[in-house]
Motif scaffolding. Structure first.
Motif, PDB file in Angstrom:
ATOM      1  N   ARG A 261     -15.262  -8.148 -12.450  1.00 50.40           N
ATOM      2  CA  ARG A 261     -16.576  -8.188 -11.795  1.00 50.40           C
ATOM      3  C   ARG A 261     -17.533  -9.125 -12.536  1.00 50.40           C
ATOM      4  NH1 ARG A 261     -15.417  -2.624 -11.197  1.00 50.40           N
ATOM      5  NH2 ARG A 261     -16.854  -2.034 -12.864  1.00 50.40           N
ATOM      6  N   VAL A 262     -17.493  -9.089 -13.874  1.00 56.98           N
ATOM      7  CA  VAL A 262     -18.352  -9.983 -14.658  1.00 56.98           C
ATOM      8  C   VAL A 262     -17.955 -11.438 -14.391  1.00 56.98           C
ATOM      9  CG1 VAL A 262     -18.969 -10.703 -17.008  1.00 56.98           C
ATOM     10  CG2 VAL A 262     -18.924  -8.268 -16.417  1.00 56.98           C
ATOM     11  N   ARG A 263     -16.653 -11.718 -14.337  1.00 54.02           N
ATOM     12  CA  ARG A 263     -16.184 -13.074 -14.039  1.00 54.02           C
ATOM     13  C   ARG A 263     -16.701 -13.527 -12.669  1.00 54.02           C
ATOM     14  NH1 ARG A 263     -11.104 -12.311 -13.412  1.00 54.02           N
ATOM     15  NH2 ARG A 263     -10.452 -12.561 -15.558  1.00 54.02           N
ATOM     16  N   LEU A 264     -16.626 -12.644 -11.685  1.00 54.16           N
ATOM     17  CA  LEU A 264     -17.091 -12.960 -10.343  1.00 54.16           C
ATOM     18  C   LEU A 264     -18.590 -13.285 -10.347  1.00 54.16           C
ATOM     19  CD1 LEU A 264     -16.321 -13.054  -7.300  1.00 54.16           C
ATOM     20  CD2 LEU A 264     -17.029 -10.669  -7.192  1.00 54.16           C
ATOM     21  N   ILE A 265     -19.369 -12.512 -11.065  1.00 53.63           N
ATOM     22  CA  ILE A 265     -20.815 -12.770 -11.161  1.00 53.63           C
ATOM     23  C   ILE A 265     -21.056 -14.106 -11.843  1.00 53.63           C
ATOM     24  CG2 ILE A 265     -22.973 -11.987 -12.230  1.00 53.63           C
ATOM     25  CD1 ILE A 265     -21.811  -9.078 -11.838  1.00 53.63           C
ATOM     26  N   ARG A 266     -20.321 -14.375 -12.911  1.00 51.24           N
ATOM     27  CA  ARG A 266     -20.461 -15.652 -13.629  1.00 51.24           C
ATOM     28  C   ARG A 266     -20.170 -16.820 -12.688  1.00 51.24           C
ATOM     29  NH1 ARG A 266     -16.861 -18.994 -15.550  1.00 51.24           N
ATOM     30  NH2 ARG A 266     -15.087 -17.558 -15.607  1.00 51.24           N
ATOM     31  N   LYS A 267     -19.092 -16.711 -11.944  1.00 53.19           N
ATOM     32  CA  LYS A 267     -18.720 -17.796 -11.026  1.00 53.19           C
ATOM     33  C   LYS A 267     -19.713 -17.924  -9.880  1.00 53.19           C
ATOM     34  CE  LYS A 267     -13.825 -18.069 -12.018  1.00 53.19           C
ATOM     35  NZ  LYS A 267     -12.462 -18.036 -11.462  1.00 53.19           N
TER      36      LYS A 267
ATOM     37  N   SER B  82     -18.172 -21.556 -21.113  1.00 48.72           N
ATOM     38  CA  SER B  82     -18.883 -22.214 -22.220  1.00 48.72           C
ATOM     39  C   SER B  82     -20.387 -22.050 -22.098  1.00 48.72           C
ATOM     40  CB  SER B  82     -18.543 -23.703 -22.266  1.00 48.72           C
ATOM     41  OG  SER B  82     -17.191 -23.893 -22.552  1.00 48.72           O
ATOM     42  N   ARG B  83     -20.892 -22.226 -20.894  1.00 49.02           N
ATOM     43  CA  ARG B  83     -22.340 -22.081 -20.681  1.00 49.02           C
ATOM     44  C   ARG B  83     -22.769 -20.636 -20.904  1.00 49.02           C
ATOM     45  NH1 ARG B  83     -27.067 -23.470 -21.746  1.00 49.02           N
ATOM     46  NH2 ARG B  83     -28.622 -23.024 -20.169  1.00 49.02           N
ATOM     47  N   LEU B  84     -21.974 -19.685 -20.422  1.00 48.82           N
ATOM     48  CA  LEU B  84     -22.292 -18.271 -20.640  1.00 48.82           C
ATOM     49  C   LEU B  84     -22.305 -17.959 -22.130  1.00 48.82           C
ATOM     50  CD1 LEU B  84     -22.930 -15.457 -19.597  1.00 48.82           C
ATOM     51  CD2 LEU B  84     -20.468 -15.104 -19.251  1.00 48.82           C
ATOM     52  N   SER B  85     -21.396 -18.556 -22.864  1.00 45.09           N
ATOM     53  CA  SER B  85     -21.351 -18.365 -24.308  1.00 45.09           C
ATOM     54  C   SER B  85     -22.645 -18.846 -24.959  1.00 45.09           C
ATOM     55  CB  SER B  85     -20.147 -19.115 -24.895  1.00 45.09           C
ATOM     56  OG  SER B  85     -20.157 -19.057 -26.298  1.00 45.09           O
TER      57      SER B  85
ATOM     58  N   SER C 177     -25.647 -16.504 -23.804  1.00 46.71           N
ATOM     59  CA  SER C 177     -25.569 -15.104 -24.247  1.00 46.71           C
ATOM     60  C   SER C 177     -25.435 -14.937 -25.755  1.00 46.71           C
ATOM     61  CB  SER C 177     -24.370 -14.424 -23.584  1.00 46.71           C
ATOM     62  OG  SER C 177     -23.161 -15.008 -24.046  1.00 46.71           O
ATOM     63  N   ASN C 178     -25.073 -16.003 -26.440  1.00 46.55           N
ATOM     64  CA  ASN C 178     -24.773 -15.944 -27.877  1.00 46.55           C
ATOM     65  C   ASN C 178     -23.559 -15.048 -28.154  1.00 46.55           C
ATOM     66  OD1 ASN C 178     -25.231 -16.873 -30.497  1.00 46.55           O
ATOM     67  ND2 ASN C 178     -26.502 -15.113 -31.020  1.00 46.55           N
ATOM     68  N   VAL C 179     -22.610 -15.049 -27.217  1.00 51.31           N
ATOM     69  CA  VAL C 179     -21.312 -14.393 -27.391  1.00 51.31           C
ATOM     70  C   VAL C 179     -20.294 -15.517 -27.525  1.00 51.31           C
ATOM     71  CG1 VAL C 179     -19.560 -12.930 -26.282  1.00 51.31           C
ATOM     72  CG2 VAL C 179     -21.981 -12.356 -26.072  1.00 51.31           C
ATOM     73  N   SER C 180     -19.379 -15.405 -28.462  1.00 49.62           N
ATOM     74  CA  SER C 180     -18.441 -16.497 -28.688  1.00 49.62           C
ATOM     75  C   SER C 180     -17.589 -16.767 -27.447  1.00 49.62           C
ATOM     76  CB  SER C 180     -17.528 -16.195 -29.884  1.00 49.62           C
ATOM     77  OG  SER C 180     -16.580 -15.203 -29.539  1.00 49.62           O
ATOM     78  N   LEU C 181     -17.221 -18.017 -27.282  1.00 51.20           N
ATOM     79  CA  LEU C 181     -16.375 -18.409 -26.162  1.00 51.20           C
ATOM     80  C   LEU C 181     -15.052 -17.650 -26.205  1.00 51.20           C
ATOM     81  CD1 LEU C 181     -15.816 -20.157 -23.693  1.00 51.20           C
ATOM     82  CD2 LEU C 181     -15.095 -21.993 -25.256  1.00 51.20           C
ATOM     83  N   GLY C 182     -14.509 -17.462 -27.389  1.00 50.45           N
ATOM     84  CA  GLY C 182     -13.259 -16.711 -27.539  1.00 50.45           C
ATOM     85  C   GLY C 182     -13.389 -15.278 -27.049  1.00 50.45           C
ATOM     86  N   SER C 183     -14.539 -14.655 -27.332  1.00 48.69           N
ATOM     87  CA  SER C 183     -14.766 -13.276 -26.869  1.00 48.69           C
ATOM     88  C   SER C 183     -14.844 -13.218 -25.352  1.00 48.69           C
ATOM     89  CB  SER C 183     -16.046 -12.706 -27.479  1.00 48.69           C
ATOM     90  OG  SER C 183     -15.879 -12.488 -28.864  1.00 48.69           O
ATOM     91  N   ILE C 184     -15.488 -14.204 -24.759  1.00 54.00           N
ATOM     92  CA  ILE C 184     -15.597 -14.233 -23.301  1.00 54.00           C
ATOM     93  C   ILE C 184     -14.223 -14.445 -22.677  1.00 54.00           C
ATOM     94  CG2 ILE C 184     -16.541 -15.526 -21.340  1.00 54.00           C
ATOM     95  CD1 ILE C 184     -19.056 -15.995 -23.119  1.00 54.00           C
ATOM     96  N   LYS C 185     -13.459 -15.373 -23.216  1.00 55.09           N
ATOM     97  CA  LYS C 185     -12.109 -15.621 -22.693  1.00 55.09           C
ATOM     98  C   LYS C 185     -11.235 -14.375 -22.823  1.00 55.09           C
ATOM     99  CE  LYS C 185     -11.908 -20.610 -23.252  1.00 55.09           C
ATOM    100  NZ  LYS C 185     -11.160 -21.749 -23.788  1.00 55.09           N
ATOM    101  N   ARG C 186     -11.299 -13.718 -23.974  1.00 52.64           N
ATOM    102  CA  ARG C 186     -10.511 -12.505 -24.193  1.00 52.64           C
ATOM    103  C   ARG C 186     -10.939 -11.400 -23.236  1.00 52.64           C
ATOM    104  NH1 ARG C 186     -11.649 -11.630 -29.135  1.00 52.64           N
ATOM    105  NH2 ARG C 186     -13.230 -10.047 -28.775  1.00 52.64           N
ATOM    106  N   PHE C 187     -12.244 -11.251 -23.043  1.00 51.36           N
ATOM    107  CA  PHE C 187     -12.757 -10.229 -22.138  1.00 51.36           C
ATOM    108  C   PHE C 187     -12.261 -10.450 -20.718  1.00 51.36           C
ATOM    109  CE2 PHE C 187     -16.532  -8.802 -19.479  1.00 51.36           C
ATOM    110  CZ  PHE C 187     -16.133  -7.473 -19.440  1.00 51.36           C
TER     111      PHE C 187
END
Length: 93
Positions: free
Chosen positions: A20-26, A33-36, A39-49
């Motif tokens: 659902r978060v991915r859908l909202i992001r898209k 990368s932009r969300l990272s 949000s100040n969340v690492s790109l790796g954390s977003i990809k893993r999530f």
């Protein structure tokens, strides 16, 4: 005490949340990368999530705020119904 049966594992629930978060992001036309950056969340954390559903609560909150969904985090657990009168009586003890 009333039992509530959940037919999904916690891992499945987390993955659906990540989807659902991915859908909202898209929908907002935002790259990972932009969300990272926002949000100040690492790109790796977003990809893993997005791939596994695994993320810290703090990082999830940061993503929600960056995606203008912070109110969803604030509402979490705010409308949990009482299972019985004992829960009402014991709430403020």
């Amino acid at each position: 005490m009333r039992k509530v049966f959940v037919w999904e594992t916690p891992e499945e629930m987390n993955q659906k949340l990540a989807d659902r978060v991915r859908l909202i992001r898209k929908r907002k036309k935002m790259s990972q990368s932009r969300l990272s950056e926002v949000s100040n969340v690492s790109l790796g954390s977003i990809k893993r999530f997005e791939a596994t559903g695994q993320i810290s609560l703090l990082s999830l909150t940061k993503l929600a705020v960056a995606l203008d969904c912070g109110n969803e985090i604030q509402k979490m657990f705010s409308e949990v119904p009482y299972a019985d009168i004992e829960e009402v009586i014991n709430e403020n003890k």
